[in-house]
Structure formats: structure tokens, C-alpha cells
Design a protein around this motif. Structure first.
Motif, PDB file in Angstrom:
ATOM      1  N   MET A 165      25.407 -52.387 -39.299  1.00  0.00           N
ATOM      2  CA  MET A 165      26.608 -53.122 -39.004  1.00  0.00           C
ATOM      3  C   MET A 165      27.313 -52.397 -37.862  1.00  0.00           C
ATOM      4  O   MET A 165      27.476 -51.184 -37.897  1.00  0.00           O
ATOM      5  CB  MET A 165      27.484 -53.177 -40.264  1.00  0.00           C
ATOM      6  CG  MET A 165      28.689 -54.060 -40.146  1.00  0.00           C
ATOM      7  SD  MET A 165      29.698 -54.155 -41.667  1.00  0.00           S
ATOM      8  CE  MET A 165      28.765 -55.333 -42.611  1.00  0.00           C
ATOM      9  N   SER A 166      27.702 -53.147 -36.883  1.00  0.00           N
ATOM     10  CA  SER A 166      28.345 -52.542 -35.710  1.00  0.00           C
ATOM     11  C   SER A 166      29.761 -52.064 -36.038  1.00  0.00           C
ATOM     12  O   SER A 166      30.361 -52.467 -37.040  1.00  0.00           O
ATOM     13  CB  SER A 166      28.416 -53.577 -34.581  1.00  0.00           C
ATOM     14  OG  SER A 166      29.335 -54.604 -34.929  1.00  0.00           O
ATOM     15  N   ASP A 167      30.294 -51.236 -35.158  1.00  0.00           N
ATOM     16  CA  ASP A 167      31.663 -50.753 -35.344  1.00  0.00           C
ATOM     17  C   ASP A 167      32.660 -51.903 -35.338  1.00  0.00           C
ATOM     18  O   ASP A 167      33.629 -51.899 -36.092  1.00  0.00           O
ATOM     19  CB  ASP A 167      32.025 -49.737 -34.263  1.00  0.00           C
ATOM     20  CG  ASP A 167      31.322 -48.409 -34.446  1.00  0.00           C
ATOM     21  OD1 ASP A 167      30.873 -48.120 -35.582  1.00  0.00           O
ATOM     22  OD2 ASP A 167      31.219 -47.647 -33.468  1.00  0.00           O
ATOM     23  N   SER A 168      32.419 -52.901 -34.490  1.00  0.00           N
ATOM     24  CA  SER A 168      33.348 -54.033 -34.442  1.00  0.00           C
ATOM     25  C   SER A 168      33.283 -54.850 -35.732  1.00  0.00           C
ATOM     26  O   SER A 168      34.303 -55.356 -36.199  1.00  0.00           O
ATOM     27  CB  SER A 168      33.081 -54.917 -33.221  1.00  0.00           C
ATOM     28  OG  SER A 168      31.770 -55.428 -33.257  1.00  0.00           O
ATOM     29  N   ALA A 169      32.107 -54.975 -36.333  1.00  0.00           N
ATOM     30  CA  ALA A 169      31.990 -55.677 -37.613  1.00  0.00           C
ATOM     31  C   ALA A 169      32.654 -54.860 -38.720  1.00  0.00           C
ATOM     32  O   ALA A 169      33.347 -55.414 -39.574  1.00  0.00           O
ATOM     33  CB  ALA A 169      30.531 -55.955 -37.949  1.00  0.00           C
ATOM     34  N   ALA A 197      35.135 -53.006 -38.434  1.00  0.00           N
ATOM     35  CA  ALA A 197      36.581 -53.110 -38.255  1.00  0.00           C
ATOM     36  C   ALA A 197      37.164 -54.294 -39.022  1.00  0.00           C
ATOM     37  O   ALA A 197      38.361 -54.325 -39.302  1.00  0.00           O
ATOM     38  CB  ALA A 197      36.918 -53.212 -36.773  1.00  0.00           C
ATOM     39  N   ALA A 198      36.339 -55.258 -39.393  1.00  0.00           N
ATOM     40  CA  ALA A 198      36.795 -56.414 -40.169  1.00  0.00           C
ATOM     41  C   ALA A 198      37.065 -56.054 -41.628  1.00  0.00           C
ATOM     42  O   ALA A 198      37.601 -56.872 -42.380  1.00  0.00           O
ATOM     43  CB  ALA A 198      35.763 -57.538 -40.091  1.00  0.00           C
ATOM     44  N   PHE A 199      36.690 -54.836 -42.024  1.00  0.00           N
ATOM     45  CA  PHE A 199      36.842 -54.390 -43.415  1.00  0.00           C
ATOM     46  C   PHE A 199      37.578 -53.051 -43.478  1.00  0.00           C
ATOM     47  O   PHE A 199      37.050 -52.064 -43.995  1.00  0.00           O
ATOM     48  CB  PHE A 199      35.460 -54.273 -44.078  1.00  0.00           C
ATOM     49  CG  PHE A 199      34.658 -55.529 -43.964  1.00  0.00           C
ATOM     50  CD1 PHE A 199      34.837 -56.566 -44.859  1.00  0.00           C
ATOM     51  CD2 PHE A 199      33.732 -55.689 -42.941  1.00  0.00           C
ATOM     52  CE1 PHE A 199      34.110 -57.743 -44.751  1.00  0.00           C
ATOM     53  CE2 PHE A 199      33.000 -56.863 -42.821  1.00  0.00           C
ATOM     54  CZ  PHE A 199      33.196 -57.893 -43.730  1.00  0.00           C
ATOM     55  N   PRO A 200      38.815 -53.007 -42.982  1.00  0.00           N
ATOM     56  CA  PRO A 200      39.522 -51.725 -42.918  1.00  0.00           C
ATOM     57  C   PRO A 200      39.828 -51.136 -44.293  1.00  0.00           C
ATOM     58  O   PRO A 200      40.031 -49.921 -44.404  1.00  0.00           O
ATOM     59  CB  PRO A 200      40.812 -52.069 -42.168  1.00  0.00           C
ATOM     60  CG  PRO A 200      41.023 -53.521 -42.441  1.00  0.00           C
ATOM     61  CD  PRO A 200      39.638 -54.110 -42.514  1.00  0.00           C
ATOM     62  N   SER A 260      38.263 -62.800 -50.070  1.00  0.00           N
ATOM     63  CA  SER A 260      38.520 -62.527 -48.659  1.00  0.00           C
ATOM     64  C   SER A 260      37.375 -61.706 -48.044  1.00  0.00           C
ATOM     65  O   SER A 260      36.912 -61.994 -46.940  1.00  0.00           O
ATOM     66  CB  SER A 260      39.847 -61.779 -48.510  1.00  0.00           C
ATOM     67  OG  SER A 260      40.028 -61.327 -47.198  1.00  0.00           O
ATOM     68  N   ILE A 261      36.933 -60.706 -48.765  1.00  0.00           N
ATOM     69  CA  ILE A 261      35.817 -59.876 -48.286  1.00  0.00           C
ATOM     70  C   ILE A 261      34.551 -60.720 -48.153  1.00  0.00           C
ATOM     71  O   ILE A 261      33.853 -60.651 -47.143  1.00  0.00           O
ATOM     72  CB  ILE A 261      35.595 -58.679 -49.234  1.00  0.00           C
ATOM     73  CG1 ILE A 261      36.778 -57.707 -49.144  1.00  0.00           C
ATOM     74  CG2 ILE A 261      34.279 -57.961 -48.912  1.00  0.00           C
ATOM     75  CD1 ILE A 261      36.807 -56.649 -50.228  1.00  0.00           C
ATOM     76  N   LEU A 262      34.259 -61.521 -49.158  1.00  0.00           N
ATOM     77  CA  LEU A 262      33.064 -62.368 -49.120  1.00  0.00           C
ATOM     78  C   LEU A 262      33.136 -63.379 -47.978  1.00  0.00           C
ATOM     79  O   LEU A 262      32.135 -63.643 -47.296  1.00  0.00           O
ATOM     80  CB  LEU A 262      32.876 -63.083 -50.457  1.00  0.00           C
ATOM     81  CG  LEU A 262      32.557 -62.176 -51.641  1.00  0.00           C
ATOM     82  CD1 LEU A 262      32.562 -62.977 -52.943  1.00  0.00           C
ATOM     83  CD2 LEU A 262      31.234 -61.471 -51.458  1.00  0.00           C
ATOM     84  N   THR A 263      34.315 -63.932 -47.741  1.00  0.00           N
ATOM     85  CA  THR A 263      34.493 -64.879 -46.635  1.00  0.00           C
ATOM     86  C   THR A 263      34.249 -64.207 -45.295  1.00  0.00           C
ATOM     87  O   THR A 263      33.550 -64.753 -44.431  1.00  0.00           O
ATOM     88  CB  THR A 263      35.902 -65.493 -46.681  1.00  0.00           C
ATOM     89  OG1 THR A 263      36.048 -66.222 -47.905  1.00  0.00           O
ATOM     90  CG2 THR A 263      36.146 -66.424 -45.506  1.00  0.00           C
ATOM     91  N   ARG A 264      34.807 -63.007 -45.128  1.00  0.00           N
ATOM     92  CA  ARG A 264      34.590 -62.280 -43.868  1.00  0.00           C
ATOM     93  C   ARG A 264      33.120 -61.955 -43.655  1.00  0.00           C
ATOM     94  O   ARG A 264      32.602 -62.077 -42.538  1.00  0.00           O
ATOM     95  CB  ARG A 264      35.437 -61.006 -43.834  1.00  0.00           C
ATOM     96  CG  ARG A 264      36.914 -61.302 -43.586  1.00  0.00           C
ATOM     97  CD  ARG A 264      37.743 -60.051 -43.573  1.00  0.00           C
ATOM     98  NE  ARG A 264      38.128 -59.750 -44.953  1.00  0.00           N
ATOM     99  CZ  ARG A 264      38.534 -58.572 -45.388  1.00  0.00           C
ATOM    100  NH1 ARG A 264      38.587 -57.543 -44.572  1.00  0.00           N
ATOM    101  NH2 ARG A 264      38.870 -58.407 -46.645  1.00  0.00           N
ATOM    102  N   LEU A 265      32.424 -61.549 -44.720  1.00  0.00           N
ATOM    103  CA  LEU A 265      30.987 -61.285 -44.594  1.00  0.00           C
ATOM    104  C   LEU A 265      30.255 -62.545 -44.133  1.00  0.00           C
ATOM    105  O   LEU A 265      29.415 -62.493 -43.228  1.00  0.00           O
ATOM    106  CB  LEU A 265      30.403 -60.817 -45.934  1.00  0.00           C
ATOM    107  CG  LEU A 265      30.690 -59.377 -46.333  1.00  0.00           C
ATOM    108  CD1 LEU A 265      30.313 -59.149 -47.785  1.00  0.00           C
ATOM    109  CD2 LEU A 265      29.942 -58.408 -45.430  1.00  0.00           C
ATOM    110  N   GLY A 266      30.568 -63.671 -44.769  1.00  0.00           N
ATOM    111  CA  GLY A 266      29.932 -64.937 -44.400  1.00  0.00           C
ATOM    112  C   GLY A 266      30.251 -65.364 -42.982  1.00  0.00           C
ATOM    113  O   GLY A 266      29.366 -65.807 -42.235  1.00  0.00           O
TER     114      GLY A 266
END
Length: 57
Positions: free
Chosen positions: A1-5, A7-10, A37-43
Motif C-alpha cells: 500500500m502506498s504512502d498516499s493510500a 494516509a487515508a487511514f490516519p 468508514s474504514i471498509l468504505t475507504r478500502l473499497g
């Protein structure tokens, strides 16, 4: 997982699993709304959830 990805899970820590080139996200999840919310962001980022565990306190 990239650093930018990541960052979506602080609110979560992460570790890299070398065996399968996987990223492990871990941390306390306060309630079902936060989990959704976490599952939505992953999707939304196009990731596949391989496993989810509840770890006893």
C-alpha cells in the motif's frame, strides 16, 4: 500500500507482510460506524480485504 493510500487511514497503524506483499492495518475501532468508514475507504481505493479479526483486550 502506498504512502498516499495509507494516509487515508490516519487512525490505524500499519505493518507490511513480506510473505504475500500485504499491508496489515491495525488499531482500535470505536464502533460500527467507524468500521464501515474504514471498509468504505478500502473499497473506494480498490483494495481487497483478505481478513478481519477482533483481538481480545
Amino acid at each position: 500500500m502506498s504512502d498516499s493510500a495509507l494516509a487515508a487511514f490516519p487512525e490505524l497503524d500499519h505493518a507490511v507482510g513480506a510473505e504475500h506483499a500485504t499491508t496489515i492495518l491495525l488499531g482500535r475501532v470505536a464502533d460500527r460506524i467507524v468500521m464501515r468508514s474504514i471498509l468504505t475507504r478500502l473499497g473506494n481505493l480498490g483494495f481487497t480485504l483478505l481478513e478481519m479479526r477482533r483481538i481480545p483486550e
